[in-house]
Motif scaffolding. Sequence first.
Motif, PDB file in Angstrom:
ATOM      1  N   ARG A 102      -2.731  -0.722   5.149  1.00 26.29           N
ATOM      2  CA  ARG A 102      -3.741   0.311   4.901  1.00 26.29           C
ATOM      3  C   ARG A 102      -4.317   0.197   3.513  1.00 26.29           C
ATOM      4  O   ARG A 102      -5.287   0.855   3.173  1.00 26.29           O
ATOM      5  CB  ARG A 102      -3.123   1.700   5.060  1.00 26.29           C
ATOM      6  CG  ARG A 102      -2.599   1.995   6.439  1.00 26.29           C
ATOM      7  CD  ARG A 102      -1.898   3.325   6.425  1.00 26.29           C
ATOM      8  NE  ARG A 102      -2.866   4.378   6.174  1.00 26.29           N
ATOM      9  CZ  ARG A 102      -3.384   5.132   7.140  1.00 26.29           C
ATOM     10  NH1 ARG A 102      -3.002   4.967   8.382  1.00 26.29           N
ATOM     11  NH2 ARG A 102      -4.261   6.059   6.864  1.00 26.29           N
ATOM     12  N   THR A 103      -3.679  -0.608   2.674  1.00 28.06           N
ATOM     13  CA  THR A 103      -4.171  -0.774   1.314  1.00 28.06           C
ATOM     14  C   THR A 103      -4.027  -2.231   0.898  1.00 28.06           C
ATOM     15  O   THR A 103      -3.091  -2.915   1.319  1.00 28.06           O
ATOM     16  CB  THR A 103      -3.447   0.185   0.336  1.00 28.06           C
ATOM     17  OG1 THR A 103      -3.983  -0.006  -0.975  1.00 28.06           O
ATOM     18  CG2 THR A 103      -1.957  -0.042   0.300  1.00 28.06           C
ATOM     19  N   ALA A 104      -4.982  -2.727   0.113  1.00 30.11           N
ATOM     20  CA  ALA A 104      -4.950  -4.122  -0.318  1.00 30.11           C
ATOM     21  C   ALA A 104      -5.726  -4.263  -1.616  1.00 30.11           C
ATOM     22  O   ALA A 104      -6.643  -3.488  -1.887  1.00 30.11           O
ATOM     23  CB  ALA A 104      -5.580  -5.013   0.754  1.00 30.11           C
ATOM     24  N   MET A 105      -5.333  -5.237  -2.419  1.00 29.31           N
ATOM     25  CA  MET A 105      -6.076  -5.529  -3.634  1.00 29.31           C
ATOM     26  C   MET A 105      -7.020  -6.689  -3.316  1.00 29.31           C
ATOM     27  O   MET A 105      -6.579  -7.778  -2.963  1.00 29.31           O
ATOM     28  CB  MET A 105      -5.117  -5.907  -4.768  1.00 29.31           C
ATOM     29  CG  MET A 105      -4.103  -4.816  -5.111  1.00 29.31           C
ATOM     30  SD  MET A 105      -4.834  -3.236  -5.593  1.00 29.31           S
ATOM     31  CE  MET A 105      -5.319  -3.590  -7.288  1.00 29.31           C
ATOM     32  N   LEU A 106      -8.317  -6.445  -3.423  1.00 30.66           N
ATOM     33  CA  LEU A 106      -9.310  -7.450  -3.054  1.00 30.66           C
ATOM     34  C   LEU A 106      -9.969  -8.018  -4.308  1.00 30.66           C
ATOM     35  O   LEU A 106     -10.460  -7.250  -5.146  1.00 30.66           O
ATOM     36  CB  LEU A 106     -10.371  -6.816  -2.154  1.00 30.66           C
ATOM     37  CG  LEU A 106      -9.858  -6.020  -0.947  1.00 30.66           C
ATOM     38  CD1 LEU A 106     -11.028  -5.371  -0.209  1.00 30.66           C
ATOM     39  CD2 LEU A 106      -9.077  -6.924  -0.003  1.00 30.66           C
ATOM     40  N   VAL A 120     -10.256  -4.937  -6.733  1.00 31.01           N
ATOM     41  CA  VAL A 120     -10.396  -3.522  -6.390  1.00 31.01           C
ATOM     42  C   VAL A 120      -9.339  -3.167  -5.347  1.00 31.01           C
ATOM     43  O   VAL A 120      -8.939  -3.989  -4.530  1.00 31.01           O
ATOM     44  CB  VAL A 120     -11.802  -3.135  -5.872  1.00 31.01           C
ATOM     45  CG1 VAL A 120     -12.865  -3.423  -6.911  1.00 31.01           C
ATOM     46  CG2 VAL A 120     -12.123  -3.827  -4.566  1.00 31.01           C
ATOM     47  N   ASN A 121      -8.922  -1.948  -5.456  1.00 28.65           N
ATOM     48  CA  ASN A 121      -7.929  -1.404  -4.543  1.00 28.65           C
ATOM     49  C   ASN A 121      -8.658  -0.803  -3.343  1.00 28.65           C
ATOM     50  O   ASN A 121      -9.421   0.142  -3.486  1.00 28.65           O
ATOM     51  CB  ASN A 121      -7.121  -0.324  -5.314  1.00 28.65           C
ATOM     52  CG  ASN A 121      -6.131   0.407  -4.443  1.00 28.65           C
ATOM     53  OD1 ASN A 121      -6.110   0.260  -3.223  1.00 28.65           O
ATOM     54  ND2 ASN A 121      -5.301   1.237  -5.085  1.00 28.65           N
ATOM     55  N   TYR A 122      -8.445  -1.399  -2.186  1.00 29.11           N
ATOM     56  CA  TYR A 122      -8.985  -0.838  -0.951  1.00 29.11           C
ATOM     57  C   TYR A 122      -7.882  -0.020  -0.281  1.00 29.11           C
ATOM     58  O   TYR A 122      -6.757  -0.485  -0.150  1.00 29.11           O
ATOM     59  CB  TYR A 122      -9.443  -1.941   0.005  1.00 29.11           C
ATOM     60  CG  TYR A 122      -9.425  -1.518   1.447  1.00 29.11           C
ATOM     61  CD1 TYR A 122     -10.418  -0.674   1.950  1.00 29.11           C
ATOM     62  CD2 TYR A 122      -8.399  -1.902   2.305  1.00 29.11           C
ATOM     63  CE1 TYR A 122     -10.388  -0.233   3.255  1.00 29.11           C
ATOM     64  CE2 TYR A 122      -8.360  -1.468   3.624  1.00 29.11           C
ATOM     65  CZ  TYR A 122      -9.360  -0.641   4.094  1.00 29.11           C
ATOM     66  OH  TYR A 122      -9.323  -0.198   5.383  1.00 29.11           O
ATOM     67  N   THR A 123      -8.190   1.200   0.105  1.00 31.24           N
ATOM     68  CA  THR A 123      -7.204   2.047   0.772  1.00 31.24           C
ATOM     69  C   THR A 123      -7.854   2.831   1.894  1.00 31.24           C
ATOM     70  O   THR A 123      -8.941   3.388   1.727  1.00 31.24           O
ATOM     71  CB  THR A 123      -6.558   3.032  -0.231  1.00 31.24           C
ATOM     72  OG1 THR A 123      -5.863   2.285  -1.225  1.00 31.24           O
ATOM     73  CG2 THR A 123      -5.541   3.939   0.466  1.00 31.24           C
ATOM     74  N   LYS A 124      -7.195   2.839   3.047  1.00 31.93           N
ATOM     75  CA  LYS A 124      -7.669   3.646   4.164  1.00 31.93           C
ATOM     76  C   LYS A 124      -6.857   4.930   4.201  1.00 31.93           C
ATOM     77  O   LYS A 124      -5.629   4.899   4.259  1.00 31.93           O
ATOM     78  CB  LYS A 124      -7.492   2.857   5.465  1.00 31.93           C
ATOM     79  CG  LYS A 124      -8.115   3.517   6.662  1.00 31.93           C
ATOM     80  CD  LYS A 124      -8.015   2.545   7.834  1.00 31.93           C
ATOM     81  CE  LYS A 124      -8.251   3.225   9.155  1.00 31.93           C
ATOM     82  NZ  LYS A 124      -8.023   2.277  10.260  1.00 31.93           N
ATOM     83  N   ALA A 138      -8.778   6.166 -10.364  1.00 33.85           N
ATOM     84  CA  ALA A 138      -8.599   6.812  -9.064  1.00 33.85           C
ATOM     85  C   ALA A 138      -9.351   6.035  -7.979  1.00 33.85           C
ATOM     86  O   ALA A 138     -10.407   5.472  -8.225  1.00 33.85           O
ATOM     87  CB  ALA A 138      -9.129   8.240  -9.146  1.00 33.85           C
ATOM     88  N   CYS A 139      -8.755   6.006  -6.795  1.00 31.73           N
ATOM     89  CA  CYS A 139      -9.332   5.258  -5.673  1.00 31.73           C
ATOM     90  C   CYS A 139     -10.262   6.209  -4.906  1.00 31.73           C
ATOM     91  O   CYS A 139      -9.884   6.759  -3.875  1.00 31.73           O
ATOM     92  CB  CYS A 139      -8.192   4.755  -4.796  1.00 31.73           C
ATOM     93  SG  CYS A 139      -8.650   3.468  -3.652  1.00 31.73           S
ATOM     94  N   VAL A 140     -11.477   6.439  -5.429  1.00 32.54           N
ATOM     95  CA  VAL A 140     -12.312   7.524  -4.923  1.00 32.54           C
ATOM     96  C   VAL A 140     -13.730   7.106  -4.520  1.00 32.54           C
ATOM     97  O   VAL A 140     -14.539   7.955  -4.172  1.00 32.54           O
ATOM     98  CB  VAL A 140     -12.414   8.681  -5.944  1.00 32.54           C
ATOM     99  CG1 VAL A 140     -11.075   9.385  -6.080  1.00 32.54           C
ATOM    100  CG2 VAL A 140     -12.896   8.181  -7.293  1.00 32.54           C
TER     101      VAL A 140
HETATM  102  C1  LIG Z   1      -4.330   1.979  -4.408  1.00 31.83           C
HETATM  103  O1  LIG Z   1      -4.805   3.303  -4.207  1.00 31.83           O
HETATM  104  C2  LIG Z   1      -3.928   4.121  -3.448  1.00 31.83           C
HETATM  105  C3  LIG Z   1      -4.629   5.442  -3.189  1.00 31.83           C
HETATM  106  O2  LIG Z   1      -5.062   6.044  -4.392  1.00 31.83           O
HETATM  107  C4  LIG Z   1      -2.626   4.273  -4.184  1.00 31.83           C
HETATM  108  O3  LIG Z   1      -1.730   5.053  -3.423  1.00 31.83           O
HETATM  109  C5  LIG Z   1      -2.012   2.883  -4.442  1.00 31.83           C
HETATM  110  O4  LIG Z   1      -0.866   3.012  -5.230  1.00 31.83           O
HETATM  111  C6  LIG Z   1      -3.022   1.988  -5.154  1.00 31.83           C
HETATM  112  N1  LIG Z   1      -2.470   0.653  -5.230  1.00 31.83           N
HETATM  113  C7  LIG Z   1      -2.391  -0.051  -6.375  1.00 31.83           C
HETATM  114  C8  LIG Z   1      -1.761  -1.379  -6.269  1.00 31.83           C
HETATM  115  O5  LIG Z   1      -2.817   0.395  -7.431  1.00 31.83           O
END
Ligand SMILES: *[C@@H]1O[C@H](CO)[C@@H](O)[C@H](O)[C@H]1NC(C)=O
Length: 202
Positions: A102-106, A120-124, A138-140
Amino acid sequence: MASNILLSLLLLAAASPAALAGFDVTQMLADKSQYGTFLKLLTQTKVAEEMNRLKTVSLLVLPDKAVKPIASLPADKQRLAVANHVLLKYFDPIQLGEMKDRTAMLPTLLSNSDKRLGVVNYTKANDGQMYFGAPGAACVAKLVKVVAARPYAVSIMEVSKAILPPALAGTGGPGRLPKVKPKSSNDEATAKSAPAPTAALK
Ligand SMILES: *[C@@H]1O[C@H](CO)[C@@H](O)[C@H](O)[C@H]1NC(C)=O
């Protein structure tokens, strides 16, 4: 037989020279005025040229209303910031959704200049919404929609916010100088009464 194949290839080439020559990301965005500022930045920073040389690529594009955090950066940082919105692989929402995690570093185009910053951090999220974010931020940045795509070479997707590592974000940093107060009317008066600079040369 072989000449038949050659003939069809020639016909294909004549029919779609653009397809064989790769893609031009500026053309793909040309008629979409809501991305006008980002397109200008892509061209000015020459990131568009670099993109066009890649075999597969995804661009995370910002609408004019969200582009200010990049547009207000100094030119050298602008290039890095724009490059961080270029993923080095083709992705569309289906491919992203089908990833086993559900999450990956691209990796992004910025990784050519800076390995550490250029991901970039991709997160579903649980509700299926897809987000991007810079490491340490923040992943926003929400994936809004697909703007244009040529599977499986180039994809352009709109995101809601700029994806900037803290090192590039630039505002509110510790080195920032306090605002200088406007000077008293003294200076203005001096400027007005000063003789024209050309007078001395005559
Ligand atoms: C990527 O973002 C998610 C959601 O904010 C977070 O839970 C996760 O730790 C992040 N991953 C990294 C490797 O920073």
